[in-house]
Enzyme design. Structure first.
Site, PDB file in Angstrom:
ATOM      1  N   GLU A   1      71.105   9.005  45.642  1.00  0.00           N
ATOM      2  CA  GLU A   1      72.318   8.197  45.512  1.00  0.00           C
ATOM      3  C   GLU A   1      72.185   6.839  46.184  1.00  0.00           C
ATOM      4  O   GLU A   1      72.591   5.807  45.624  1.00  0.00           O
ATOM      5  CB  GLU A   1      73.525   8.945  46.089  1.00  0.00           C
ATOM      6  CG  GLU A   1      74.075  10.042  45.216  1.00  0.00           C
ATOM      7  CD  GLU A   1      73.266  11.324  45.270  1.00  0.00           C
ATOM      8  OE1 GLU A   1      73.494  12.216  44.438  1.00  0.00           O
ATOM      9  OE2 GLU A   1      72.387  11.424  46.159  1.00  0.00           O
TER      10      GLU A   1
ATOM     11  N   HIS B   1      82.040  20.103  48.564  1.00  0.00           N
ATOM     12  CA  HIS B   1      82.116  19.605  47.191  1.00  0.00           C
ATOM     13  C   HIS B   1      83.556  19.517  46.690  1.00  0.00           C
ATOM     14  O   HIS B   1      83.782  19.429  45.485  1.00  0.00           O
ATOM     15  CB  HIS B   1      81.322  20.515  46.249  1.00  0.00           C
ATOM     16  CG  HIS B   1      79.872  20.611  46.568  1.00  0.00           C
ATOM     17  ND1 HIS B   1      79.387  21.420  47.570  1.00  0.00           N
ATOM     18  CD2 HIS B   1      78.793  19.987  46.041  1.00  0.00           C
ATOM     19  CE1 HIS B   1      78.071  21.302  47.636  1.00  0.00           C
ATOM     20  NE2 HIS B   1      77.684  20.441  46.726  1.00  0.00           N
TER      21      HIS B   1
END
Length: 340
Positions: free
Chosen positions: A71, A140
């Protein structure tokens, strides 16, 4: 690529939010040669959630970029590309993973225009799923709406239905500023009727403008994203008891549409805010401040009530997870409380 589920009454079709986002990206990539999609599994795998299905086959690897699991790497690359005039759409598999790249989002993209005295712009969209899904545990399931809404230089959008998804995403791509586009995995499969005008290649929704999803006179419910669904369900249940709720879908979290909220309060005199994120320093807290700092405060007949996610790391166990986030019955209880 885009698949219309089926035609309904004249002038309408039905599609899912996943298809709405897919079609918006396809039209913007086709419209502007500077636009490209980049992220993990967005190309040959057709997207981790199939949101980019068909785009790699249609536009090729020069416009749909598969990346390694890095990322920080592909986000930094994309910010640099935006500085040179390209328009990246950066897909995070989940905004939880965007924490690995948050320095590029906040310290680079959001601040470059100011720190370069207007010399540099970053027209870039950071998009992906935000908030809880289903049994994906604490790391998450976070809602980052309030996090990014605090940052000067960022625009923050959070769609609910297909109209929002298409109109807001196209507006985000065309905006010269960095935009954080917060989607919701559970909403991807939700299907909505879509008027023909929403499918127009130049259909955009003005950034900074909320939408009144349901008019009412007794209580104003202010919410966004998946919580719009539960707020509408609660409003329908309350209507059977003679309680009329106005439901506002914020759509844009930064800049916040203060005018729509304030004008609704002048009519209903009571407010409930709903979000799945944590309460402290949340979107609801900001709305409370807006009300208290303006003449809207003098139109209140009762204290504001906030409905938020529980102040805990999200449990993995499904039964506990269900208790951690607002549902329609929580909103019904909050409305009745504010009417006491």
């Amino acid at each position: 690529m885009l698949r219309i589920v089926h035609k309904l009454r004249s002038g309408f079709a039905k599609m899912t939010v996943r298809e709405a986002i897919n079609s918006a990206m396809a039209q913007e990539i086709e419209r502007d040669s500077n636009v490209f999609l980049i992220g993990e599994e967005v190309g040959q795998y057709q997207g981790a959630y199939k949101v980019s299905k068909g785009l790699y086959d249609r536009f090729g690897k020069s416009r749909i970029w598969d990346t390694p699991i890095t990322e920080a790497g592909f986000t930094g690359l994309s910010v640099g590309a935006a500085m040179y005039g390209l328009k990246p759409i950066v897909e995070f598999m989940t905004f939880n993973f965007a924490m690995q790249a948050i320095d590029h989002v906040i310290n680079s993209a959001a601040k470059l225009h100011y720190m370069s005295a207007g010399g540099l712009r970053t027209s870039i969209v950071f998009r992906g799923i935000n908030g809880a899904a289903a049994s994906v545990a604490a790391q998450h399931s976070q809602c980052f709406a309030a996090w990014y809404s605090q940052v000067p230089g960022l625009i923050v959008l959070s769609p609910y239905d297909c109209d929002d998804a298409r109109g807001l995403l196209k507006a985000a791509v065309r905006d010269p500023n960095p935009v954080v586009f917060l989607e919701n995995e559970i909403m991807y499969n939700e299907a909505f009727e879509v008027p023909d005008n929403v499918m127009d290649k130049d259909y955009v929704i003005p950034i900074g403008k909320a939408k009144i999803m349901r008019e009412g006179k007794d209580v104003t419910i202010v919410t966004f994203s998946k919580m719009v669904k539960f707020s509408l369900l609660a409003a329908a249940e309350l209507e059977r008891e003679g309680i009329s709720c106005e439901v506002i879908n914020l759509r844009t979290l930064k800049p916040l549409d203060r005018t729509t909220i304030i004008e609704s309060i002048k009519k209903t005199h009571r407010v409930v805010t709903v979000e799945e994120g944590w309460g402290q320093c949340g979107i609801g807290a900001e709305i409370c401040s807006v009300i208290n700092e303006t003449n809207a405060f003098f139109h209140l007949d009762a204290p504001i009530v906030r409905v938020t996610g529980a102040d805990i790391p999200t449990p993995y166990a499904f039964n506990l997870e269900e208790l951690s986030f607002p549902k329609a019955h929580n909103i019904v209880e909050a409305v009745k409380l504010v009417l006491k």
